[in-house]
Design a protein around this motif. Structure first.
Motif, PDB file in Angstrom:
ATOM      1  N   ILE A 116       3.511  54.869  50.746  1.00  0.00           N
ATOM      2  CA  ILE A 116       3.127  54.879  52.158  1.00  0.00           C
ATOM      3  C   ILE A 116       3.494  53.562  52.830  1.00  0.00           C
ATOM      4  O   ILE A 116       3.922  53.551  54.002  1.00  0.00           O
ATOM      5  CB  ILE A 116       1.621  55.158  52.297  1.00  0.00           C
ATOM      6  N   ALA A 117       3.393  52.456  52.123  1.00  0.00           N
ATOM      7  CA  ALA A 117       3.775  51.165  52.698  1.00  0.00           C
ATOM      8  C   ALA A 117       5.261  51.147  53.043  1.00  0.00           C
ATOM      9  O   ALA A 117       5.658  50.645  54.110  1.00  0.00           O
ATOM     10  CB  ALA A 117       3.433  50.041  51.729  1.00  0.00           C
ATOM     11  N   ALA A 118       6.107  51.673  52.148  1.00  0.00           N
ATOM     12  CA  ALA A 118       7.544  51.736  52.421  1.00  0.00           C
ATOM     13  C   ALA A 118       7.836  52.724  53.542  1.00  0.00           C
ATOM     14  O   ALA A 118       8.714  52.485  54.387  1.00  0.00           O
ATOM     15  CB  ALA A 118       8.299  52.137  51.152  1.00  0.00           C
ATOM     16  N   PHE A 119       7.094  53.835  53.568  1.00  0.00           N
ATOM     17  CA  PHE A 119       7.278  54.852  54.607  1.00  0.00           C
ATOM     18  C   PHE A 119       6.877  54.305  55.975  1.00  0.00           C
ATOM     19  O   PHE A 119       7.470  54.670  57.004  1.00  0.00           O
ATOM     20  CB  PHE A 119       6.442  56.091  54.254  1.00  0.00           C
ATOM     21  N   ALA A 120       5.885  53.433  56.009  1.00  0.00           N
ATOM     22  CA  ALA A 120       5.375  52.891  57.275  1.00  0.00           C
ATOM     23  C   ALA A 120       6.128  51.651  57.750  1.00  0.00           C
ATOM     24  O   ALA A 120       5.808  51.117  58.830  1.00  0.00           O
ATOM     25  CB  ALA A 120       3.894  52.557  57.118  1.00  0.00           C
ATOM     26  N   ALA A 121       7.129  51.180  56.997  1.00  0.00           N
ATOM     27  CA  ALA A 121       7.877  49.973  57.381  1.00  0.00           C
ATOM     28  C   ALA A 121       8.903  50.324  58.449  1.00  0.00           C
ATOM     29  O   ALA A 121      10.128  50.218  58.240  1.00  0.00           O
ATOM     30  CB  ALA A 121       8.534  49.353  56.158  1.00  0.00           C
ATOM     31  N   THR A 122       8.404  50.739  59.612  1.00  0.00           N
ATOM     32  CA  THR A 122       9.289  51.229  60.676  1.00  0.00           C
ATOM     33  C   THR A 122       9.953  50.103  61.461  1.00  0.00           C
ATOM     34  O   THR A 122      10.786  50.378  62.337  1.00  0.00           O
ATOM     35  CB  THR A 122       8.495  52.112  61.635  1.00  0.00           C
ATOM     36  N   ASP A 123       9.593  48.864  61.195  1.00  0.00           N
ATOM     37  CA  ASP A 123      10.221  47.740  61.893  1.00  0.00           C
ATOM     38  C   ASP A 123      11.574  47.378  61.272  1.00  0.00           C
ATOM     39  O   ASP A 123      12.292  46.515  61.800  1.00  0.00           O
ATOM     40  CB  ASP A 123       9.298  46.521  61.874  1.00  0.00           C
ATOM     41  N   LYS A 124      11.931  48.034  60.175  1.00  0.00           N
ATOM     42  CA  LYS A 124      13.209  47.755  59.509  1.00  0.00           C
ATOM     43  C   LYS A 124      14.311  48.653  60.065  1.00  0.00           C
ATOM     44  O   LYS A 124      14.039  49.656  60.733  1.00  0.00           O
ATOM     45  CB  LYS A 124      13.088  47.989  58.000  1.00  0.00           C
ATOM     46  N   GLY A 132      14.135  50.822  50.746  1.00  0.00           N
ATOM     47  CA  GLY A 132      12.807  50.542  50.212  1.00  0.00           C
ATOM     48  C   GLY A 132      12.071  51.793  49.762  1.00  0.00           C
ATOM     49  O   GLY A 132      11.258  51.742  48.821  1.00  0.00           O
ATOM     50  N   LEU A 133      12.349  52.936  50.396  1.00  0.00           N
ATOM     51  CA  LEU A 133      11.629  54.167  50.071  1.00  0.00           C
ATOM     52  C   LEU A 133      12.280  54.961  48.943  1.00  0.00           C
ATOM     53  O   LEU A 133      11.572  55.562  48.113  1.00  0.00           O
ATOM     54  CB  LEU A 133      11.535  55.046  51.329  1.00  0.00           C
ATOM     55  N   LYS A 134      13.572  54.976  48.867  1.00  0.00           N
ATOM     56  CA  LYS A 134      14.295  55.836  47.918  1.00  0.00           C
ATOM     57  C   LYS A 134      13.855  55.667  46.466  1.00  0.00           C
ATOM     58  O   LYS A 134      13.639  56.675  45.766  1.00  0.00           O
ATOM     59  CB  LYS A 134      15.802  55.578  48.043  1.00  0.00           C
ATOM     60  N   PRO A 135      13.702  54.449  45.928  1.00  0.00           N
ATOM     61  CA  PRO A 135      13.339  54.322  44.500  1.00  0.00           C
ATOM     62  C   PRO A 135      11.959  54.875  44.171  1.00  0.00           C
ATOM     63  O   PRO A 135      11.655  55.097  42.994  1.00  0.00           O
ATOM     64  CB  PRO A 135      13.374  52.799  44.265  1.00  0.00           C
ATOM     65  N   LEU A 136      11.124  55.110  45.186  1.00  0.00           N
ATOM     66  CA  LEU A 136       9.759  55.592  44.961  1.00  0.00           C
ATOM     67  C   LEU A 136       9.677  57.117  44.969  1.00  0.00           C
ATOM     68  O   LEU A 136       8.608  57.678  44.682  1.00  0.00           O
ATOM     69  CB  LEU A 136       8.814  55.012  46.017  1.00  0.00           C
ATOM     70  N   LEU A 137      10.763  57.784  45.301  1.00  0.00           N
ATOM     71  CA  LEU A 137      10.785  59.247  45.415  1.00  0.00           C
ATOM     72  C   LEU A 137      11.449  59.888  44.199  1.00  0.00           C
ATOM     73  O   LEU A 137      12.314  59.275  43.543  1.00  0.00           O
ATOM     74  CB  LEU A 137      11.540  59.667  46.675  1.00  0.00           C
ATOM     75  N   ARG A 151      12.139  55.396  63.291  1.00  0.00           N
ATOM     76  CA  ARG A 151      11.554  55.158  64.618  1.00  0.00           C
ATOM     77  C   ARG A 151      10.616  56.288  65.023  1.00  0.00           C
ATOM     78  O   ARG A 151       9.780  56.111  65.924  1.00  0.00           O
ATOM     79  CB  ARG A 151      12.678  55.026  65.658  1.00  0.00           C
ATOM     80  N   LEU A 152      10.725  57.440  64.339  1.00  0.00           N
ATOM     81  CA  LEU A 152       9.866  58.580  64.655  1.00  0.00           C
ATOM     82  C   LEU A 152       8.649  58.676  63.729  1.00  0.00           C
ATOM     83  O   LEU A 152       7.828  59.586  63.890  1.00  0.00           O
ATOM     84  CB  LEU A 152      10.676  59.879  64.570  1.00  0.00           C
ATOM     85  N   VAL A 153       8.538  57.778  62.772  1.00  0.00           N
ATOM     86  CA  VAL A 153       7.397  57.783  61.855  1.00  0.00           C
ATOM     87  C   VAL A 153       6.195  57.148  62.571  1.00  0.00           C
ATOM     88  O   VAL A 153       6.274  55.996  63.006  1.00  0.00           O
ATOM     89  CB  VAL A 153       7.729  57.016  60.564  1.00  0.00           C
ATOM     90  N   PRO A 154       5.074  57.871  62.686  1.00  0.00           N
ATOM     91  CA  PRO A 154       3.951  57.351  63.475  1.00  0.00           C
ATOM     92  C   PRO A 154       3.102  56.297  62.768  1.00  0.00           C
ATOM     93  O   PRO A 154       2.492  55.439  63.431  1.00  0.00           O
ATOM     94  CB  PRO A 154       3.114  58.604  63.765  1.00  0.00           C
ATOM     95  N   VAL A 155       3.032  56.334  61.433  1.00  0.00           N
ATOM     96  CA  VAL A 155       2.187  55.401  60.701  1.00  0.00           C
ATOM     97  C   VAL A 155       2.855  54.031  60.628  1.00  0.00           C
ATOM     98  O   VAL A 155       4.092  53.929  60.527  1.00  0.00           O
ATOM     99  CB  VAL A 155       1.891  55.937  59.283  1.00  0.00           C
ATOM    100  N   THR A 156       2.039  52.973  60.662  1.00  0.00           N
ATOM    101  CA  THR A 156       2.607  51.623  60.634  1.00  0.00           C
ATOM    102  C   THR A 156       2.052  50.748  59.512  1.00  0.00           C
ATOM    103  O   THR A 156       2.662  49.735  59.166  1.00  0.00           O
ATOM    104  CB  THR A 156       2.355  50.903  61.967  1.00  0.00           C
ATOM    105  N   GLU A 157       0.863  51.137  58.928  1.00  0.00           N
ATOM    106  CA  GLU A 157       0.318  50.302  57.867  1.00  0.00           C
ATOM    107  C   GLU A 157      -0.740  51.057  57.062  1.00  0.00           C
ATOM    108  O   GLU A 157      -1.328  52.035  57.531  1.00  0.00           O
ATOM    109  CB  GLU A 157      -0.314  49.031  58.439  1.00  0.00           C
ATOM    110  N   VAL A 158      -0.939  50.567  55.842  1.00  0.00           N
ATOM    111  CA  VAL A 158      -2.008  51.067  54.974  1.00  0.00           C
ATOM    112  C   VAL A 158      -3.263  50.259  55.297  1.00  0.00           C
ATOM    113  O   VAL A 158      -3.230  49.030  55.336  1.00  0.00           O
ATOM    114  CB  VAL A 158      -1.634  50.915  53.491  1.00  0.00           C
ATOM    115  N   THR A 159      -4.398  50.956  55.490  1.00  0.00           N
ATOM    116  CA  THR A 159      -5.617  50.275  55.927  1.00  0.00           C
ATOM    117  C   THR A 159      -6.749  50.313  54.913  1.00  0.00           C
ATOM    118  O   THR A 159      -7.821  49.736  55.166  1.00  0.00           O
ATOM    119  CB  THR A 159      -6.127  50.917  57.239  1.00  0.00           C
TER     120      THR A 159
END
Length: 208
Positions: A116-124, A132-137, A151-159
């Motif tokens: 989720i952290a890699a998925f939420a790294a939308t600033d990259k 960053g996401l591919k090796p985790l899948l 840019r269309l992913v709504p989540v930005t961080e793990v809380t």
């Protein structure tokens, strides 16, 4: 009588002269001809009118075949035999039995959080986000998420701390991960007890 004696002497002299001048064998001798040795001279025509062969050495045997550079010589193998490939004898021959314990749960929570952290790294950039996401899948999930626009992913961080919500199977797990827009559910899978957890699905919060 005297005439008869002269005729007889003349005949004897001619006979002696003829006998002395005539060769003993083969007819008249040519004094200018070279003495025959009974063998053909090198390069001279043989009985068939062709020059003597130049491929034979002084012993009469054909010369030894010269080895060509880069080509195997007599008695050498035509193909070089390479060494046998090495195998990793430490690799397990059978799958490792999987089971649940606190170490396995902790590994599942860490894998879900990292996903989720890699998925939420939308600033990259899109390339860095995917790297960053591919090796985790899992290999099956990679084509599904490869073309996602970050840019269309709504989540930005793990809380918050992830929690394992389903451990019915020892090779599958569902983990809830709190985020700034709600709780994501990550479906994890592994090949056996020694394999790492990989994300098969990333499910957004209900109603998002």
């Amino acid at each position: 009588m005297k005439r008869v004696v002269i005729v007889v002497i003349t005949v004897v002299v001619l006979a002696i002269g003829t006998w002395i001048g005539w060769p003993r064998e083969g007819g008249p001798v040519d004094p200018t001809a070279p003495e025959s040795t009974g063998a053909f001279a090198p390069g001279s025509p043989d009985d068939f009118g062709s020059p003597a062969s130049s491929t034979e050495n002084d012993t009469g045997a054909p010369p030894a075949t010269e080895e060509v550079e880069g080509q195997p010589g007599a008695g050498e193998p035509a193909i070089e035999v390479s060494a046998e490939p090495e195998f990793d004898e430490t690799a397990p021959s059978e799958p490792v039995e999987a089971a649940w314990d606190e170490t396995v749960r902790s590994a599942a929570r860490d894998a879900a959080r990292a996903t989720i952290a890699a998925f939420a790294a939308t600033d990259k950039t899109a390339d860095d986000w995917w790297s960053g996401l591919k090796p985790l899948l899992t290999p099956q999930a990679q084509p599904v998420y490869q073309d996602v626009d970050p840019r269309l992913v709504p989540v930005t961080e793990v809380t918050g701390e992830p929690e394992v919500t389903d451990e019915t199977s020892t090779l599958l797990a569902e983990v809830a991960v709190p985020t700034d827009i709600g709780s994501y559910t990550v479906l994890l899978t592994r090949a056996d007890g020694a394999a790492p957890w990989l994300a098969e699905q990333i499910r957004p919060p209900e109603g998002s």
